[in-house]
Design an enzyme around this catalytic site. Sequence first.
Site, PDB file in Angstrom:
ATOM      1  N   ASP A  22      51.268 -11.216 -42.245  1.00  0.00           N
ATOM      2  CA  ASP A  22      51.408 -12.636 -42.557  1.00  0.00           C
ATOM      3  C   ASP A  22      51.390 -13.498 -41.300  1.00  0.00           C
ATOM      4  O   ASP A  22      52.167 -14.457 -41.174  1.00  0.00           O
ATOM      5  CB  ASP A  22      52.694 -12.895 -43.351  1.00  0.00           C
ATOM      6  N   HIS A  82      49.659 -16.937 -44.885  1.00  0.00           N
ATOM      7  CA  HIS A  82      49.672 -17.593 -46.194  1.00  0.00           C
ATOM      8  C   HIS A  82      49.597 -19.116 -46.101  1.00  0.00           C
ATOM      9  O   HIS A  82      49.307 -19.781 -47.089  1.00  0.00           O
ATOM     10  CB  HIS A  82      50.881 -17.144 -47.028  1.00  0.00           C
ATOM     11  N   SER A 126      57.336 -22.303 -43.221  1.00  0.00           N
ATOM     12  CA  SER A 126      56.513 -21.130 -42.920  1.00  0.00           C
ATOM     13  C   SER A 126      55.663 -21.360 -41.683  1.00  0.00           C
ATOM     14  O   SER A 126      54.982 -22.377 -41.559  1.00  0.00           O
ATOM     15  CB  SER A 126      55.593 -20.815 -44.102  1.00  0.00           C
TER      16      SER A 126
END
Length: 335
Positions: free
Chosen positions: A104, A73, A186
Amino acid sequence: MGIGEPPQPAATSQSSDGGSSLAEGSGGDWTAVAATVANSVVAIQVAGSDAGGGSQGSGVVWDDAGHIVTNHHVVENAPEGRVSVLVDNQVFAGTVIGSDAPTDLAVVVLDNQPASLVPLARGDADALRVGDEVAAIGNPLGLSGSVTTGIVSALDRPIATGSGANQAAAITNAIQTSAALNPGNSGGALVNRAGELVGINSAIATLNGSQSGNIGIGFAIPVDLTNHIVTQLIETGDVAHALLGTTNGDGTAILNGVETLGAQVRTVEPGGPAEQAGIQVGDVIIEADGETISSSRDLVGTVRGFSVGQEVVFKVIRDGTVHEITVTMGQSPNL
């Protein structure tokens, strides 16, 4: 961010994967851990279009070949797959060579890898226990090199790491941690006391859909699953995902007079791996390869970690009796 004197390098040793970890006897204090991993976690920036939409995140130095592991992402909207990687106030160009939405995870390769970068030693996620201390390293809110500490709050926590239409597909069994994670973390590293990578930070829990930041519940993709996916992305740019061949919902079954949670089989794909092995509609799956299954999300997240062709023993409750069924995992055509 350059405030104060830089920490002195800690004593390190080479791990089996070529990265560095804390030397035996160094004590494993967080100051030493921070110094050890400082050159193994980078900031990633993705340019937006003329209308905006740029993003930022973190990445982990995977090997000496210029491969950086991050989240799907973070880089999914990178123009022509190009990103910028920030190292010591210098900007290096990189290209996304593979990205996998269901887990992911993504891999970026640097055009030119600076000599200062060091692959991060990889630990054993299976050795983690609830209560173990961990640290998260990344680029929260653009503040590169940030370190926060916490504990492992739970293991094998099924989470959806996508959004909207991607929610159903992007499910992994994650490490839950209390280490503070915020937007920008992230793709960064979750490390143990030895400074070894145990997970890739991926998601945070939010209240009422708010993106306000850390509330003490963050999630990381375990390093063993990461290694399984990243190896394929580096080799082929794609991932072969295991297929059971059922659709499932949350369900319960009575076993020895006790209601037991599991994933109830709703449909079985004709000719698929599950049917060939003998799994039937109505079965409640309660275990897969020794891992407890308490919901359909549990099952999806667990299957994500299997390999195509792997033989897996499933335990199902059928008519009040436990059956052990060995399934040879197929390959998903849709992931």
